[in-house]
Enzyme design. Sequence first.
Site, PDB file in Angstrom:
ATOM      1  N   GLU A  69      45.119  29.947  32.804  1.00  7.13           N
ATOM      2  CA  GLU A  69      46.437  30.526  33.054  1.00  7.13           C
ATOM      3  C   GLU A  69      46.501  30.970  34.508  1.00  7.13           C
ATOM      4  O   GLU A  69      45.475  31.116  35.174  1.00  7.13           O
ATOM      5  CB  GLU A  69      46.702  31.714  32.122  1.00  7.13           C
ATOM      6  CG  GLU A  69      45.754  32.896  32.278  1.00  7.13           C
ATOM      7  CD  GLU A  69      46.122  33.863  33.381  1.00  7.13           C
ATOM      8  OE1 GLU A  69      47.305  33.898  33.784  1.00  7.13           O
ATOM      9  OE2 GLU A  69      45.234  34.578  33.870  1.00  7.13           O
ATOM     10  N   HIS A 122      50.814  35.607  31.808  1.00  2.29           N
ATOM     11  CA  HIS A 122      51.586  36.685  32.417  1.00  2.29           C
ATOM     12  C   HIS A 122      52.985  36.880  31.845  1.00  2.29           C
ATOM     13  O   HIS A 122      53.739  37.720  32.344  1.00  2.29           O
ATOM     14  CB  HIS A 122      51.692  36.440  33.928  1.00  2.29           C
ATOM     15  CG  HIS A 122      50.410  36.692  34.666  1.00  2.29           C
ATOM     16  ND1 HIS A 122      49.356  35.797  34.632  1.00  2.29           N
ATOM     17  CD2 HIS A 122      50.016  37.720  35.450  1.00  2.29           C
ATOM     18  CE1 HIS A 122      48.370  36.270  35.378  1.00  2.29           C
ATOM     19  NE2 HIS A 122      48.745  37.436  35.885  1.00  2.29           N
ATOM     20  N   SER A 172      43.872  38.003  33.922  1.00  5.28           N
ATOM     21  CA  SER A 172      44.243  37.726  35.310  1.00  5.28           C
ATOM     22  C   SER A 172      43.042  37.968  36.226  1.00  5.28           C
ATOM     23  O   SER A 172      41.999  37.350  36.053  1.00  5.28           O
ATOM     24  CB  SER A 172      45.465  38.566  35.708  1.00  5.28           C
ATOM     25  OG  SER A 172      46.038  38.082  36.900  1.00  5.28           O
TER      26      SER A 172
END
Length: 302
Positions: free
Chosen positions: A210, A272, A115
């Site tokens: 992502e 996630h 992330s």
Amino acid sequence: MTHLVVPQRLRSGDRVAVVAPSGRVDTSRLDAGVVHLRSWGLEVDVMPSVLAGHERFQYLAADDKARAEDLRNAWLDPQYAAVFCARGGYGVQRMLEYVDVDELVAVPKWFVGFSDITALHEPLNARGLVTLHGPMAAAVEQLETADGRERLRALLFEPETVTDLLAPVGARTVVDGVAEGPLRGGNLAMLASSVGTPTYTPPAGVVVLEDVDEAGYRVDRLLTQLLRAGWFDDVTGVVVGDFSGTQDPGDVIRERLEPLGVPMVEGAAIGHEALNLAVPLGLPVRLDATAVTLIPGGLAGS
């Protein structure tokens, strides 16, 4: 040509450090996550600023310089075999000016996170260091998911056992074909945000993407930013991971990226969701989009 550096595998009894380069960390979640790391036989130390908090901004784990100092101290301390991030959130970009990436790469060790941590993976991978995009120390749900936990453990302790980075949950073919090259990428928003900064490093090889909680038009905007900046010019293949919290992201992603004409898969369990399969960024891989496999190379000897 950048020299590839694969850190040494971990062994039971190794000591590792937990740092918080980004967002504020919940103590109970960190404690629960550390239990999993210790179950692998690791000795775990939490660095001083991880739970310090920021006096003005609740979304930061601590002051920028303190977070950067923790990262440097943990990385350069020879007692630590790996550095785990506690969580993502937001904050890495704020501290990058206080991080000497070349200094870190000169002392190779496993670095784990995803992330927001993409902002650190990017310059580390650009200098040849292989890092792990995967579950973090306070990512309780991900560490409690057996397949995701085992993938992370295997890459760290028994890398030769990992033969397909898309297994056990396969992705779907979007564009047929085979692509090779170093695996790069990570969080889409972080990659787009780095354009024009000193750490902007367009990839040459296979990329994984992502993100979380981005509306469809925002995914469109982020991809368009990277396309216009030439980020995809030397990309040979694309692996689309989870875009959690986004309504039907596949349509806009396909519309933006299919015209590249490179092999592409979607639906990889990377991101996630509770199942987050760790992948080694910076490592040469072979993406067979037709067979839906992603084969790592060069890990067995680490």
